[in-house]
Design a protein around this motif. Structure first.
Motif, PDB file in Angstrom:
ATOM      1  N   ARG A   3      45.330  25.425  33.268  1.00 46.63           N
ATOM      2  CA  ARG A   3      45.185  26.868  33.413  1.00 46.63           C
ATOM      3  C   ARG A   3      44.342  27.424  32.279  1.00 46.63           C
ATOM      4  O   ARG A   3      44.455  27.004  31.138  1.00 46.63           O
ATOM      5  N   PRO A   4      43.488  28.403  32.573  1.00 51.99           N
ATOM      6  CA  PRO A   4      42.684  29.007  31.509  1.00 51.99           C
ATOM      7  C   PRO A   4      43.532  29.881  30.614  1.00 51.99           C
ATOM      8  O   PRO A   4      44.609  30.342  30.990  1.00 51.99           O
ATOM      9  N   LEU A   5      43.050  30.091  29.396  1.00 48.96           N
ATOM     10  CA  LEU A   5      43.760  30.973  28.482  1.00 48.96           C
ATOM     11  C   LEU A   5      43.740  32.388  29.020  1.00 48.96           C
ATOM     12  O   LEU A   5      42.707  32.891  29.456  1.00 48.96           O
ATOM     13  N   GLN A   6      44.863  33.068  29.023  1.00 50.51           N
ATOM     14  CA  GLN A   6      44.968  34.442  29.502  1.00 50.51           C
ATOM     15  C   GLN A   6      44.769  35.392  28.329  1.00 50.51           C
ATOM     16  O   GLN A   6      45.676  35.632  27.529  1.00 50.51           O
ATOM     17  N   ARG A   7      43.575  35.908  28.184  1.00 47.89           N
ATOM     18  CA  ARG A   7      43.296  36.853  27.117  1.00 47.89           C
ATOM     19  C   ARG A   7      43.633  38.266  27.565  1.00 47.89           C
ATOM     20  O   ARG A   7      43.579  38.575  28.742  1.00 47.89           O
ATOM     21  N   ARG A   8      43.922  39.085  26.609  1.00 51.51           N
ATOM     22  CA  ARG A   8      44.189  40.481  26.939  1.00 51.51           C
ATOM     23  C   ARG A   8      42.901  41.171  27.336  1.00 51.51           C
ATOM     24  O   ARG A   8      41.851  40.966  26.740  1.00 51.51           O
ATOM     25  N   GLY A   9      43.030  42.015  28.335  1.00 51.94           N
ATOM     26  CA  GLY A   9      41.852  42.737  28.791  1.00 51.94           C
ATOM     27  C   GLY A   9      41.449  43.804  27.796  1.00 51.94           C
ATOM     28  O   GLY A   9      42.198  44.164  26.887  1.00 51.94           O
ATOM     29  N   PRO A  10      40.231  44.298  27.909  1.00 50.46           N
ATOM     30  CA  PRO A  10      39.758  45.312  26.960  1.00 50.46           C
ATOM     31  C   PRO A  10      40.560  46.589  27.099  1.00 50.46           C
ATOM     32  O   PRO A  10      40.886  47.017  28.190  1.00 50.46           O
ATOM     33  N   GLY A  35      39.983  42.237  32.014  1.00 45.41           N
ATOM     34  CA  GLY A  35      41.349  41.768  31.945  1.00 45.41           C
ATOM     35  C   GLY A  35      41.716  40.870  33.106  1.00 45.41           C
ATOM     36  O   GLY A  35      41.085  40.887  34.163  1.00 45.41           O
ATOM     37  N   ALA A  36      42.751  40.075  32.890  1.00 41.50           N
ATOM     38  CA  ALA A  36      43.242  39.169  33.932  1.00 41.50           C
ATOM     39  C   ALA A  36      44.698  39.493  34.244  1.00 41.50           C
ATOM     40  O   ALA A  36      45.553  38.614  34.302  1.00 41.50           O
ATOM     41  N   THR A  37      44.972  40.795  34.438  1.00 39.52           N
ATOM     42  CA  THR A  37      46.326  41.252  34.731  1.00 39.52           C
ATOM     43  C   THR A  37      46.294  42.150  35.963  1.00 39.52           C
ATOM     44  O   THR A  37      45.240  42.712  36.299  1.00 39.52           O
ATOM     45  N   ALA A  97      44.452  30.520  39.321  1.00 43.43           N
ATOM     46  CA  ALA A  97      44.590  30.938  37.928  1.00 43.43           C
ATOM     47  C   ALA A  97      43.408  31.774  37.458  1.00 43.43           C
ATOM     48  O   ALA A  97      43.518  32.537  36.490  1.00 43.43           O
ATOM     49  N   PHE A  98      42.263  31.655  38.128  1.00 44.43           N
ATOM     50  CA  PHE A  98      41.066  32.398  37.736  1.00 44.43           C
ATOM     51  C   PHE A  98      40.902  33.701  38.522  1.00 44.43           C
ATOM     52  O   PHE A  98      40.021  34.489  38.200  1.00 44.43           O
ATOM     53  N   TRP A  99      41.733  33.893  39.536  1.00 39.87           N
ATOM     54  CA  TRP A  99      41.429  34.940  40.505  1.00 39.87           C
ATOM     55  C   TRP A  99      41.519  36.357  39.948  1.00 39.87           C
ATOM     56  O   TRP A  99      40.658  37.190  40.229  1.00 39.87           O
ATOM     57  N   LEU A 100      42.542  36.655  39.163  1.00 42.33           N
ATOM     58  CA  LEU A 100      42.727  38.036  38.701  1.00 42.33           C
ATOM     59  C   LEU A 100      41.536  38.520  37.872  1.00 42.33           C
ATOM     60  O   LEU A 100      41.062  39.642  38.068  1.00 42.33           O
ATOM     61  N   ARG A 101      41.043  37.683  36.973  1.00 38.69           N
ATOM     62  CA  ARG A 101      39.886  38.097  36.176  1.00 38.69           C
ATOM     63  C   ARG A 101      38.655  38.255  37.066  1.00 38.69           C
ATOM     64  O   ARG A 101      37.869  39.193  36.913  1.00 38.69           O
ATOM     65  N   TYR A 102      38.492  37.314  38.002  1.00 37.99           N
ATOM     66  CA  TYR A 102      37.367  37.400  38.935  1.00 37.99           C
ATOM     67  C   TYR A 102      37.432  38.671  39.770  1.00 37.99           C
ATOM     68  O   TYR A 102      36.431  39.384  39.931  1.00 37.99           O
ATOM     69  N   ALA A 103      38.611  38.981  40.324  1.00 40.03           N
ATOM     70  CA  ALA A 103      38.761  40.163  41.173  1.00 40.03           C
ATOM     71  C   ALA A 103      38.534  41.441  40.388  1.00 40.03           C
ATOM     72  O   ALA A 103      37.918  42.392  40.887  1.00 40.03           O
ATOM     73  N   THR A 104      39.011  41.477  39.145  1.00 36.56           N
ATOM     74  CA  THR A 104      38.801  42.652  38.301  1.00 36.56           C
ATOM     75  C   THR A 104      37.317  42.847  38.002  1.00 36.56           C
ATOM     76  O   THR A 104      36.781  43.959  38.119  1.00 36.56           O
ATOM     77  N   ALA A 105      36.654  41.755  37.631  1.00 35.61           N
ATOM     78  CA  ALA A 105      35.221  41.839  37.338  1.00 35.61           C
ATOM     79  C   ALA A 105      34.427  42.239  38.577  1.00 35.61           C
ATOM     80  O   ALA A 105      33.492  43.041  38.490  1.00 35.61           O
TER      81      ALA A 105
END
Length: 202
Positions: A3-10, A35-37, A97-105
């Motif tokens: 799983r990728p590291l979950q960094r806090r979104g800006p 963000g990935a939340t 595991a990558f989807w939330l950041r992708y969808a947000t972007a």
């Protein structure tokens, strides 16, 4: 799969703007600015949902009609269809595991298409001033917007979901086809079908 590291979104809009500027230039590190939340994803969707709400209020205040309400509903479905479809494909390809950041972007990067729209208008205006025929200038305008949209979403799928280039192309094609099918089905349902029948007898 690790799983990728979950960094806090800006926390500030500046981070989003920086991400947009990077992605507009094809820089994958721009994805780290989003963000990935679930909250980050909802924040990215909220401006588009606000536009739909304003459109609905305008319809209700001016002239409520079944056609107007159905157009708002169709726009809502078209807005939510890409993230739903991409989530299904991300699960299928084991990229959840990558989807939330992708969808947000992806939701934020739709603003880049508006910028590309304005830039394409300037190009068309220049072509017309140089004497290029209007039909050819119009085709150029549509082509520029379509090519940029396709590249942008392919790039986001390729880098954001860590897919191969061909899987990213498949995802973009599925989004385009499913959106076209959705719009086609909407034309076959009331009240739109009644409108077409009236036009055919006019």
């Amino acid at each position: 799969m690790k799983r990728p590291l979950q960094r806090r979104g800006p926390k500030r809009m500046g981070g989003v703007v920086q991400g947009l500027l990077l992605i507009a230039r094809g820089r994958p590190e721009g994805l780290d600015c989003f963000g990935a939340t679930p909250d980050a994803f909802l924040a990215a969707l909220s401006p588009w949902l606000a536009f739909l709400l304003v459109g609905l209020l305008m319809i209700m205040l001016r002239e409520p009609s079944a056609v107007g309400f159905s157009l708002i509903l169709l726009s809502l479905c078209a807005l939510l269809l890409p993230p739903v479809l991409s989530h299904l494909m991300a699960r299928f390809w084991e990229r959840s595991a990558f989807w939330l950041r992708y969808a947000t972007a992806t939701a934020w990067c739709e603003w880049l298409v508006i910028v590309a729209y304005a830039a394409s208008l300037l190009v068309v205006a220049l072509l017309l001033k140089l004497g290029v025929p209007a039909p050819l200038a119009g085709i150029t305008f549509v082509g520029l917007i379509a090519c940029y949209w396709l590249w942008l979403h392919w790039f986001l799928a390729w880098r954001g979901l860590a897919l191969g280039w061909w899987r990213a192309a498949i995802l973009v094609a599925l989004v385009v086809i499913s959106t076209a099918v959705l719009c086609g089905l909407a034309q076959l349902l009331p009240p739109h079908v009644g409108m077409f029948a009236m036009q055919g007898t006019a």
